[in-house]
Structure formats: C-alpha cells, structure tokens
Design an enzyme around this catalytic site. Structure first.
Site, PDB file in Angstrom:
ATOM      1  CG  ASP A  41      -1.428  -1.408   1.217  1.00 26.91           C
ATOM      2  OD1 ASP A  41      -2.441  -1.499   0.672  1.00 26.91           O
ATOM      3  OD2 ASP A  41      -1.339  -2.139   2.080  1.00 26.91           O
ATOM      4  CG  HIS A  75      -3.462  -5.129   3.082  1.00 28.11           C
ATOM      5  ND1 HIS A  75      -3.105  -4.394   2.063  1.00 28.11           N
ATOM      6  CD2 HIS A  75      -3.811  -6.415   2.512  1.00 28.11           C
ATOM      7  CE1 HIS A  75      -2.967  -4.802   0.988  1.00 28.11           C
ATOM      8  NE2 HIS A  75      -3.445  -6.056   1.128  1.00 28.11           N
TER       9      HIS A  75
END
Ligand code: NAD
Ligand code: LMR
Length: 323
Positions: free
Chosen positions: A158, A186
């Site tokens: 990410d 996440h």
C-alpha cells in the site's frame, strides 16, 4: 560465511513464484550470507513445489545454501530466522479481503502454534496472507514465546502504491518522496497519509495538487488498488506483492532511514484499540520497530483512522473464538 534460514509458506503459489527469486537474487543480506530456503505448501501442491525447487536450482544462485520443500510445519518452521507467511486463499473479483477471514484464519492459528513449538524466539515473522492484519493478530496470540514486535503484517504494498501514485502526480521520482505512510487496515478503509510528506528539492508541494484530488482520487485509488489489479489481471497482485515483501524484509534486516508502514500490535497510541494489529508510521532499525508518536492529527485524519480501526475491531470480533 553466515547462514540464514528463511521459510516461505504458500511456496507453490503466485506471490512465492516471484518472491523466492527476488530474495535469492540478493540485495538484502551481505554477500557472504548463504540462505537455506524452506518452502511449505499443502500436500496437494507438492508436485508444483517440486517444479519450483527445480527452477530455483536451475538459477544457480550464489546466495543459495540449500532448499527444502515440505508440507510439514515442524520441518518448515524449525530454527527459521525469518518466516514469510504467504500461504492462504486469495480473493477473487467482487470479494473484500475480509471475506477470506473464516477460510484463512485457521491456517494462521495452526501455523502460529507450530511456530511457537519449533522456532527460536528471535524469529521474525511477516504475515502476507489476507486479511493480513487480523491474521497477524491470530499468529501473535498463538506465539507467546515470540516477542510481539517480531511479528508484522505487510502494508508496504500500500505504501509503495501510494508513493508511486503521488510521485506521478508531482512529476518527481519515487525515492525523492519521504514520510508517506499508510495507517490502519490492508483494506479499502486504509488511510494513505501525505500530511508529513517531504519531497527532495520541492518546497511548494501543495501547489501541485488540490484537496479535491487528494480526497476524490488519491485516497480511493490507493485504497482500491488491489481490487483494480484483480479487475485487470483476473488474479490478485503477485509480482508487486512479492516486491513489497522483499522491501519489508529488507527494512527489517537492514533498518530504514524513512518512515515505514507495517501492521504491528497496537499499543494504544493515537487512542487506537490495543486489541488489533494496525498499520502505523514506524521508525525501523535492525533491532526494533518503533511507532512514531506525537504527530499532529487533524480532525479529518482522525475520522479516517477511526473508520479503519472499527473495521479491524469488527474482523477481530469475527475470529475471536480462534484467539
Ligand atoms: P495463490 O493461491 O497463488 O497461492 C497460495 C498458496 O498457498 C497455494 O499454493 C496454496 O496451496 C498455499 N496454501 C494454502 N493453504 C496453505 C497452508 N495451510 N499451508 C501452506 N500453504 C498453503 O495466492 P497468492 O496470490 O500467492 O496470495 C497468497 C495470499 O497473499 C492471499 O491471501 C492473498 O490475498 C495475499 N496477498 C496479500 C497482500 C498484502 O499486501 N498483504 C498482497 C497480495 C496478496
Ligand atoms: C492486494 O492488495 O493486491 C492484495 O491484498 C490482494 C487483494 O486481494 O487485493
């Protein structure tokens, strides 16, 4: 010559097919370090695993000491220095990562118990299989002998995505961007945070984007990038995920001079529940990961942090019987 033992689970899968070769290509450990690889997968994947082993051998890597393929957790985890828990079901189109929770949670409970039984307490564990933060929580609950700060979950993908998208907007190189971190889960609630970002040789940063771009394009794009990849590829990210695991492992082994995002056991900074694994800005050295505390958090940021915290609490509630 020193030797490091690295275990990779899900070793017959897509991420491992890139990860194994990245790690053995070098760049993380000093040149005189030899790597013993222990590759774990389920019995049904043993033939594929054998093929992967042959391909690894065919690369004639200078860094490779030896390679073991197995479906036995005691063999796979015994004496490991680094355990990369990749093996789990990936999501397909239309699913959220949390939809994998009930399918994957028991894998992490069983593996946590086996790790606790067969590993030394200095073992470092990186959880990749989704939903990664809650799986890391499960592992930590079943590895009482391993210090909790030795267990982290992968948020580097990410962070890499956010840096790359931001760099392209600013028309600067990715390495010139520092202190860009991702908070929380996440998942599509994660919060990519540019409020502390520094860019080499650029002072008037805010002139290059507006808040509308930030809220309507940047944040949702990073949050939903995993789904976007599935949409295009028909399969979840693998090479970029492997590259992020490589980067995460590199930070753990060598430390980092930038802020890093990793899922860690929350110890209640910023008033986030201490019963979840949550991604924070971290300062990472070869020996520790320290949550960066005392940052100024705006009202808007706090709202984002709370939404992703609530989702992780909800995930924990779903699997609480496995803790
Ligand atoms: P994949 O289906 O290609 O491979 C998974 C492998 O795990 C398979 O070989 C399977 O046999 C194996 N496996 C299943 N149960 C196992 C067990 N109990 N022990 C050992 N091996 C087992 O999937 P993939 O694309 O490699 O993805 C693996 C996981 O990583 C998925 O859960 C995916 O969602 C997740 N992922 C996480 C991130 C992240 O940033 N955290 C990024 C990408 C993918
Ligand atoms: C990703 O972020 O690409 C992975 O977690 C795979 C997924 O399910 O999105």
């Amino acid at each position: 010559m020193t030797k490091k033992i690295i275990t990779i689970t899900g070793a017959a899968g897509n991420i491992a097919y890139s990860l194994i070769f990245r790690i053995l290509s070098g760049g993380i450990f000093p040149k005189n370090t030899k790597i013993q690889l222990k590759l774990l997968d389920i019995p049904e994947s043993s033939k594929i695993l054998q093929g992967v082993k042959y391909e690894v051998e065919d690369c004639a890597f200078e860094s490779l000491d030896s390679i073991i393929t197995t479906d036995n957790m005691e063999i796979a985890f015994g004496d490991s220095d680094y355990i990369l828990l990749v093996g789990a079901k990936p999501r397909s189109k239309g699913m959220q990562r949390s939809d994998l929770l009930l399918d994957n949670a028991s894998i992490f409970k069983n593996q946590g118990q086996a790790i606790n039984q067969h590993c030394k307490d200095s073992t470092r564990i990186i959880v990749v299989g989704n939903p990664a933060n809650t799986n890391a929580l499960i592992v930590s609950q079943h590895t009482p002998k391993i210090p909790t700060h030795n267990i982290t979950s992968l948020m580097r993908l990410d962070q890499n995505r956010a840096k790359s998208i931001f760099a392209s907007k600013l028309n600067v190189s990715v390495p010139s961007i520092r202190k860009l971190v991702v908070w929380g889960n996440h998942s599509a609630t994660q919060f990519p945070d540019i409020s502390n970002v520094q860019v080499d040789d650029l002072t008037n940063l805010h002139d290059k984007y507006d808040d509308n771009w930030l809220r309507k394009e940047f944040i949702p794009r990073v949050q939903n990038r995993g789904a976007e990849i599935i949409d295009y590829r028909g399969k979840s990210s693998a090479a970029s995920a492997a590259s992020a695991v490589y980067d995460h492992l590199n930070s753990i082994v060598n430390g980092s001079d930038d802020w890093e995002s990793m899922g860690v056991a929350s110890i209640n900074p910023y008033n986030i529940s201490s019963e979840i694994f949550y991604s924070y800005p971290l300062s990472v050295t070869t020996h520790s990961n320290k949550i960066i505390e005392g940052l100024d958090i705006s009202r808007e940021t706090l709202d984002y942090l709370k939404v992703t915290e609530e989702e992780l609490i909800h995930e924990r509630d779903i699997i609480k019987d496995l803790l």
